[in-house]
Design an enzyme around this catalytic site. Structure first.
Site, short mmCIF file in Angstrom:
data_model
loop_
_atom_site.label_atom_id
_atom_site.label_comp_id
_atom_site.label_asym_id
_atom_site.label_seq_id
_atom_site.Cartn_x
_atom_site.Cartn_y
_atom_site.Cartn_z
N GLU A 192 10.34 -14.62 -18.63
CA GLU A 192 9.94 -13.22 -18.47
C GLU A 192 8.84 -12.85 -19.47
O GLU A 192 7.90 -12.14 -19.13
CB GLU A 192 11.16 -12.31 -18.64
N CYS A 214 0.84 -1.18 0.00
CA CYS A 214 0.00 0.00 0.00
C CYS A 214 0.89 1.24 0.00
O CYS A 214 2.08 1.17 0.23
CB CYS A 214 -0.90 0.02 1.24
N ASN A 234 0.75 0.33 5.94
CA ASN A 234 1.27 -0.57 4.92
C ASN A 234 1.93 -1.74 5.65
O ASN A 234 2.80 -1.52 6.49
CB ASN A 234 2.29 0.14 4.03
N GLY A 235 1.50 -2.96 5.34
CA GLY A 235 2.09 -4.12 6.00
C GLY A 235 1.04 -5.05 6.55
O GLY A 235 -0.13 -5.01 6.16
N LYS A 262 5.20 -11.46 -18.39
CA LYS A 262 4.67 -10.17 -18.84
C LYS A 262 3.29 -10.35 -19.47
O LYS A 262 2.39 -9.56 -19.23
CB LYS A 262 5.62 -9.55 -19.88
N HIS A 321 9.19 -33.10 -22.74
CA HIS A 321 8.97 -33.71 -21.43
C HIS A 321 7.64 -33.27 -20.82
O HIS A 321 7.47 -33.32 -19.60
CB HIS A 321 10.13 -33.38 -20.49
N LYS A 326 3.29 -2.80 -7.33
CA LYS A 326 4.63 -2.62 -7.87
C LYS A 326 5.68 -3.36 -7.05
O LYS A 326 6.58 -3.98 -7.60
CB LYS A 326 4.96 -1.13 -7.92
N GLU A 347 0.58 -11.24 -16.77
CA GLU A 347 0.29 -10.27 -15.72
C GLU A 347 -0.44 -9.04 -16.24
O GLU A 347 -1.14 -8.38 -15.46
CB GLU A 347 1.54 -9.88 -14.95
N ARG A 349 1.48 1.57 -6.12
CA ARG A 349 1.67 0.67 -4.98
C ARG A 349 0.38 -0.02 -4.54
O ARG A 349 0.42 -0.91 -3.70
CB ARG A 349 2.25 1.46 -3.79
N TRP A 403 -3.71 -1.87 -1.36
CA TRP A 403 -3.71 -3.15 -2.04
C TRP A 403 -4.05 -4.16 -0.96
O TRP A 403 -3.30 -4.35 -0.01
CB TRP A 403 -2.35 -3.43 -2.66
#
Length: 607
Positions: free
Chosen positions: A479, A2, A98-99, A483, A502, A602, A486, A27, A74
């Site tokens: 990556e 947050c 935040n936390g 991308k 496999h 983020k 997400e 955030r 968030w």
């Protein structure tokens, strides 16, 4: 994660708070709110959704006051809703957080037994009632805050208003970052310097378990035991001018296009053009004695570590264990007495990266970090910092931070190989020259934007996409898949191309595009064999290679992205650009929120 912002001494606190929250929206963005001290009481406005919803509410219902706190959320405890939005308040105390308060259930039961009534499902609200309970017992606000902080377990950053103290703003941190900003006749609090950039560049970073009593004229910082401590005021280079989108539709696209510049900036910080050699910051230890490296990070930064593993092991001949921070921290792995911890983080505040760093440090490991925020917790805990000069990255999906991490790690790999005598001066010059050419080659790739946008129309129709790569291109496949999923919400997976038979080959049919990243290196023929196996099963291949590779592949691929010729050593950096653009244009075509994808923030500062 947050975002927190606070102000004391501003003529109109609410305007300042909203501006700070806009800068922190990366955030968290499932709800937002502000609270101010007005006429001896606490008034607040909250709204679910993005900052724009809160701003509209404030237009309809303005909020006065010169002291206030704000928050963009968030969710960790409680669904996104107005009742769960911060600030939380009982009318006498207001808190933004935040936390995670790990013992909140125990504290809530205790407070409910004492007659406190809770209005939300969040862990944060216990802080409000805990302080209020101490005030009810006759404590002064400062003592009530300090005693409440001592009862909290977990990771947190807090900004606190107490109605009975109209000229004071309280702040505290344990695990989660928090900064105090100094102005003229006004003071600020923010989750990071970016929120405070338009108001001040004079910043104090609170250390773990610090808490602060802030007035409009200054700040007194206390440690966890309540003793006054000195914390340095530093000058941050951030400015409000760096934050805008400019002519670009999204921050992510702007940041993709900034990569030639920031890659050049990062290289210049680590490269001596006179000698054409890598020149790292002074090392307080002898790199020649290092016999094992633990490379630890999370998310995209972990993929940077995987690329670095290939580079370091092949050039410097030092074994590297690349690990995900959230797994490493609970394994308590055995470490070599001559080992080095290599930690990579954009924010420098990621909880799952910080904890392994502290573990390695406690075991006597040398610590080298690659970070984008030189004042961050990761940087402060490290012996050596290799800076990534990416500047502020607002888009949640990392782009320029990732490629500058690769640039810094490439420099480290070359330097380590040189000091260990594993490469010659001629080899160092060749590799360094390849790095010098990267910004220009990346600029060349950006000219392919229109053709990549056309290919994205194919991906936008897919339900599943596979990415394949070998060697150092394998992490780029990982990556690329990350991308795409997400920001477009299309299911995608990255695989080492040799693993295709496999298991993943069972998924391939005419409805599953396969993106193959294949430079013309010693592994190209094997990658070409994978392509033929995909075609034989009706799959459609999007081949990312150079001109020679595309010519050798012939017409088997449905689509090709022809990258400029580069040294295979730097190909992973250049190949990162097309996978970013593919994901971006696919997401735009899907109509998703590119800069703020659902459920993501983020930097993850709590587990």
């Amino acid at each position: 994660m947050c975002g927190i912002v606070g102000v004391i001494g501003r003529a109109n606190a609410s305007e300042c708070l909203i501006d700070g929250l806009r800068r922190l929206e990366y955030r968290g963005y499932d709800s937002a709110g502000i609270a101010t001290l007005v006429d001896g009481g606490i008034d607040r406005r909250r709204a679910p959704g993005k900052i724009a919803n809160l701003a509209a509410k404030l237009t309809a219902e303005p909020l006065g006051g010169t002291v206030g706190i704000g928050h963009t959320r968030w969710a960790t405890h409680g669904v996104p809703s107005e009742s769960n939005a911060h600030p939380h308040s009982d009318g006498t105390v207001a808190v933004v957080h935040n936390g995670i308060i790990e013992n909140f259930q125990e504290l809530r039961r205790e407070l409910e037994a004492a007659g406190h009534i809770f209005d939300s499902d969040t862990d944060t609200e216990v802080v409000v009632h805990l302080i209020a309970e101490h005030l009810k017992q006759g404590m002064k606000a400062k003592d009530a805050v300090h005693l409440a902080l001592r009862r909290l377990d977990g990771a947190f950053a807090l900004a606190i208003l107490v109605a009975s103290e109209p000229d004071v703003l309280f702040a505290a941190r344990k695990g989660s970052p928090l900064a105090v900003g100094y102005g003229k006749g006004e003071m600020y609090v923010g989750s990071d310097a970016m929120a405070l950039a338009p108001m001040t560049q004079r910043i104090t970073y609170l250390e773990d378990e610090d808490w602060a009593v802030i007035t409009k004229d200054g700040c007194t910082v206390y440690n966890g035991n309540g003793q006054v401590v000195e914390r340095a005021i530093v000058q941050t280079a951030l400015s409000g001018a760096l934050i805008g989108k400019g002519e670009y539709r999204h921050y992510m696209l702007k940041e993709i296009y900034e990569q030639p510049q920031v890659l050049g900036d990062t290289l210049r910080a680590l490269f001596n053009p006179q000698t054409r050699s890598i020149s790292l910051p002074p090392m307080p230890f002898d790199l020649r004695t290092v016999d094992r490296i633990s490379a630890v990070a999370c998310g995209t930064a972990y993929y940077a570590c995987l690329v670095a593993k290939y580079w370091i092991e092949s050039l410097a001949q030092v074994p590297v264990e690349a690990d995900i921070g959230s797994e490493y921290r609970y394994r308590t792995p055995p470490l070599s007495p001559n080992g080095l911890g290599l930690f990579v983080s954009q924010s420098g505040e990621t909880a799952d990266t910080l904890a392994p760093l502290k573990y390695c440090k406690s075991k006597g490991q040398k610590i080298v970090s690659v970070v984008n925020v030189p004042e961050s917790a990761v940087a402060r805990e490290s012996d050596v910092v290799l800076p990534t000069l990416a500047g502020p990255e607002i888009g949640v999906a990392s782009t320029k931070a990732f490629t500058t991490q690769l640039m810094a790690l490439a420099c480290f790999a070359i330097y380590l190989a040189k000091v260990r005598g594993a490469i010659t001066a001629e080899q160092e010059a060749r590799l360094s020259t390849a790095l010098v050419e990267v910004p220009s080659r990346v600029a060349d790739v950006l000219h392919l934007d229109a053709s990549i946008r056309a290919i994205a129309e194919e991906l936008a129709q897919a339900r599943d996409v596979l990415y394949l790569g070998r060697g150092a291109s394998y992490p780029i496949a990982l990556e690329g898949a990350l991308k795409l999923k997400e920001i477009s919400y299309i299911h995608a997976e990255g695989y080492a191309a040799g693993e295709m038979k496999h298991g993943p080959i069972a998924l391939i049919d005419e409805n599953v595009p396969v993106v193959v990243i294949a430079p013309t290196d010693s592994l190209f023929e094997k990658s070409l064999s994978n392509i033929e196996q995909v075609i034989a099963r009706g799959g459609r291949v999007i081949l990312i290679s150079d001109e020679q590779g595309i010519r050798r592949a012939g017409k088997v691929a449905s689509y090709t992205i022809c990258l400029p010729k580069t040294d295979p050593f730097v190909f992973p950096i250049v190949a990162a650009i097309p996978v970013q653009l593919l994901a971006y244009h696919t997401a735009v075509l899907k109509g998703t929120d590119v800069d703020q994808p659902r459920n993501l923030a983020k930097s993850v500062t709590v587990e």
